[in-house]
Design a protein around this motif. Structure first.
Motif, PDB file in Angstrom:
ATOM      1  N   ARG A  88       0.988  -1.133  -0.288  1.00 12.62           N
ATOM      2  CA  ARG A  88       0.060  -0.151   0.049  1.00 12.62           C
ATOM      3  C   ARG A  88       0.915   1.069  -0.069  1.00 12.62           C
ATOM      4  NH1 ARG A  88      -3.931  -2.116  -1.829  1.00 12.62           N
ATOM      5  NH2 ARG A  88      -4.962  -0.137  -1.651  1.00 12.62           N
ATOM      6  N   ALA A  89       1.990   1.279  -0.740  1.00 11.56           N
ATOM      7  CA  ALA A  89       2.977   2.474  -0.786  1.00 11.56           C
ATOM      8  C   ALA A  89       2.270   3.744  -1.163  1.00 11.56           C
ATOM      9  CB  ALA A  89       3.992   2.048  -1.920  1.00 11.56           C
ATOM     10  N   ASP A  90       1.139   3.649  -2.235  1.00 13.86           N
ATOM     11  CA  ASP A  90       0.659   4.871  -2.202  1.00 13.86           C
ATOM     12  C   ASP A  90      -0.584   5.431  -1.502  1.00 13.86           C
ATOM     13  OD1 ASP A  90       2.331   5.055  -4.672  1.00 13.86           O
ATOM     14  OD2 ASP A  90       1.012   3.805  -6.067  1.00 13.86           O
ATOM     15  N   ASP A  91      -0.715   4.734  -0.474  1.00  8.51           N
ATOM     16  CA  ASP A  91      -1.756   4.969   0.339  1.00  8.51           C
ATOM     17  C   ASP A  91      -1.362   5.228   1.888  1.00  8.51           C
ATOM     18  OD1 ASP A  91      -3.595   4.134  -1.705  1.00  8.51           O
ATOM     19  OD2 ASP A  91      -3.989   2.210  -0.663  1.00  8.51           O
ATOM     20  N   PHE A  92      -2.237   6.203   2.544  1.00 11.35           N
ATOM     21  CA  PHE A  92      -2.059   6.006   4.042  1.00 11.35           C
ATOM     22  C   PHE A  92      -2.858   5.261   4.566  1.00 11.35           C
ATOM     23  CE2 PHE A  92      -4.182   9.749   2.978  1.00 11.35           C
ATOM     24  CZ  PHE A  92      -5.397   9.760   3.713  1.00 11.35           C
ATOM     25  N   CYS A  93      -2.630   4.488   5.629  1.00 13.44           N
ATOM     26  CA  CYS A  93      -3.435   3.469   6.163  1.00 13.44           C
ATOM     27  C   CYS A  93      -3.760   3.567   7.673  1.00 13.44           C
ATOM     28  CB  CYS A  93      -3.091   2.027   5.870  1.00 13.44           C
ATOM     29  SG  CYS A  93      -2.844   1.627   4.159  1.00 13.44           S
ATOM     30  N   ASP A  94      -4.976   3.291   8.207  1.00 14.77           N
ATOM     31  CA  ASP A  94      -5.166   3.501   9.526  1.00 14.77           C
ATOM     32  C   ASP A  94      -6.129   2.168  10.067  1.00 14.77           C
ATOM     33  OD1 ASP A  94      -4.211   6.175  10.163  1.00 14.77           O
ATOM     34  OD2 ASP A  94      -5.865   6.851   8.991  1.00 14.77           O
ATOM     35  N   THR A  95      -5.871   1.948  11.151  1.00 12.78           N
ATOM     36  CA  THR A  95      -6.661   0.652  11.748  1.00 12.78           C
ATOM     37  C   THR A  95      -7.576   1.530  12.779  1.00 12.78           C
ATOM     38  OG1 THR A  95      -5.152   0.455  13.713  1.00 12.78           O
ATOM     39  CG2 THR A  95      -5.120  -1.374  11.953  1.00 12.78           C
ATOM     40  N   VAL A  96      -8.939   1.442  12.684  1.00 12.34           N
ATOM     41  CA  VAL A  96      -9.802   2.170  13.402  1.00 12.34           C
ATOM     42  C   VAL A  96     -10.933   1.203  14.107  1.00 12.34           C
ATOM     43  CG1 VAL A  96      -9.791   4.018  11.854  1.00 12.34           C
ATOM     44  CG2 VAL A  96     -11.732   2.277  11.410  1.00 12.34           C
ATOM     45  N   LEU A  97     -11.425   1.567  15.197  1.00 15.13           N
ATOM     46  CA  LEU A  97     -12.367   0.984  16.004  1.00 15.13           C
ATOM     47  C   LEU A  97     -13.617   1.025  15.283  1.00 15.13           C
ATOM     48  CD1 LEU A  97     -11.544   2.330  19.529  1.00 15.13           C
ATOM     49  CD2 LEU A  97     -11.022   0.243  18.710  1.00 15.13           C
ATOM     50  N   VAL A  98     -14.199   0.059  15.391  1.00 14.24           N
ATOM     51  CA  VAL A  98     -15.582  -0.284  14.676  1.00 14.24           C
ATOM     52  C   VAL A  98     -16.653  -0.413  15.945  1.00 14.24           C
ATOM     53  CG1 VAL A  98     -17.129  -1.414  13.331  1.00 14.24           C
ATOM     54  CG2 VAL A  98     -14.716  -0.856  12.563  1.00 14.24           C
ATOM     55  N   SER A  99     -16.355  -1.479  16.674  1.00 16.73           N
ATOM     56  CA  SER A  99     -17.469  -1.532  17.635  1.00 16.73           C
ATOM     57  C   SER A  99     -16.825  -2.438  18.960  1.00 16.73           C
ATOM     58  CB  SER A  99     -18.742  -2.309  17.204  1.00 16.73           C
ATOM     59  OG  SER A  99     -18.272  -3.779  16.658  1.00 16.73           O
ATOM     60  N   SER A 100     -17.424  -2.405  20.127  1.00 11.48           N
ATOM     61  CA  SER A 100     -17.058  -2.775  21.319  1.00 11.48           C
ATOM     62  C   SER A 100     -18.172  -3.868  21.547  1.00 11.48           C
ATOM     63  CB  SER A 100     -16.717  -1.638  22.494  1.00 11.48           C
ATOM     64  OG  SER A 100     -16.804  -2.377  23.818  1.00 11.48           O
ATOM     65  N   PRO A 101     -17.800  -5.060  22.316  1.00 13.88           N
ATOM     66  CA  PRO A 101     -19.122  -6.038  22.640  1.00 13.88           C
ATOM     67  C   PRO A 101     -19.396  -5.591  24.040  1.00 13.88           C
ATOM     68  CG  PRO A 101     -16.658  -6.810  22.981  1.00 13.88           C
ATOM     69  CD  PRO A 101     -16.339  -5.545  22.230  1.00 13.88           C
ATOM     70  N   ASP A 102     -18.588  -4.518  24.778  1.00 13.73           N
ATOM     71  CA  ASP A 102     -19.012  -4.327  26.172  1.00 13.73           C
ATOM     72  C   ASP A 102     -19.798  -3.233  26.025  1.00 13.73           C
ATOM     73  OD1 ASP A 102     -19.121  -3.694  28.832  1.00 13.73           O
ATOM     74  OD2 ASP A 102     -17.069  -4.040  29.272  1.00 13.73           O
ATOM     75  N   PRO A 103     -21.136  -3.132  26.441  1.00  8.03           N
ATOM     76  CA  PRO A 103     -21.872  -1.851  26.525  1.00  8.03           C
ATOM     77  C   PRO A 103     -21.416  -0.622  27.597  1.00  8.03           C
ATOM     78  CG  PRO A 103     -23.203  -3.604  27.482  1.00  8.03           C
ATOM     79  CD  PRO A 103     -21.788  -4.316  26.862  1.00  8.03           C
ATOM     80  N   GLU A 104     -20.711  -1.191  28.508  1.00  5.62           N
ATOM     81  CA  GLU A 104     -20.211  -0.296  29.592  1.00  5.62           C
ATOM     82  C   GLU A 104     -18.857   0.228  28.926  1.00  5.62           C
ATOM     83  OE1 GLU A 104     -21.652   0.781  32.382  1.00  5.62           O
ATOM     84  OE2 GLU A 104     -23.283  -0.016  31.564  1.00  5.62           O
TER      85      GLU A 104
END
Length: 158
Positions: A88-104
């Motif tokens: 992915r040399a021509d990209d900038f990449c991020d890991t991002v949070l989508v969802s948590s299994p813990d409602p608290e």
């Protein structure tokens, strides 16, 4: 004799294909935690979240258009792995949070809700494994023991 030649040729083609795949792919690893003290970083009281969902998003450097995305779910230790099939040399990449299994513990921690990762061979790194910084959610109500825990880090709320 021709059978041996055919076997050698098949082995060569298979190894060449495997080498090509390995040179273009990366294994991205990371973890997801719950900030139980609401302090903005991991502590000894942090809880690692199983079944949290994260997404890798890569965008073109030229126009920020989304070019690659892939989701993963954390294991019982709060760790995830994402196989990225191409450089992915021509990209900038991020890991991002989508969802948590813990409602608290489901509010993404600002500043710890994404992590930039470098997914190219053109940076001098020899390993095909890349590590993302830990991603965090914030617990709705801090634990009662947080005052003592934060004193370990020489930080107090007073």
């Amino acid at each position: 004799m021709p059978k041996i030649l055919l076997l050698l040729l098949a082995a060569f083609v298979a190894s060449a294909s495997a080498a090509h795949f390995a040179s273009d792919s990366f294994l991205l690893q990371g973890s997801v935690y719950c900030d139980t003290c609401r302090c903005g970083y991991e502590t000894s009281a942090s809880k690692y979240l199983a079944n949290a969902v994260v997404r890798l998003e890569c965008r073109a450097r030229a126009n920020s258009e989304l070019t690659y995305t892939k989701e993963a779910v954390t294991d019982s230790a709060g760790k995830y792995k994402i196989l990225v099939e191409s450089d992915r040399a021509d990209d900038f990449c991020d890991t991002v949070l989508v969802s948590s299994p813990d409602p608290e513990c489901s509010s993404p921690d600002a500043g710890r809700d994404r992590a930039r990762v470098i997914l190219t061979n053109n940076n001098g790194m020899n390993s095909r494994t890349r590590y993302a910084n830990a991603l965090g959610f914030v617990k709705r109500t801090p634990l009662a023991s947080c005052t003592q825990i934060l004193q370990q880090y020489q930080e107090s709320e007073e």
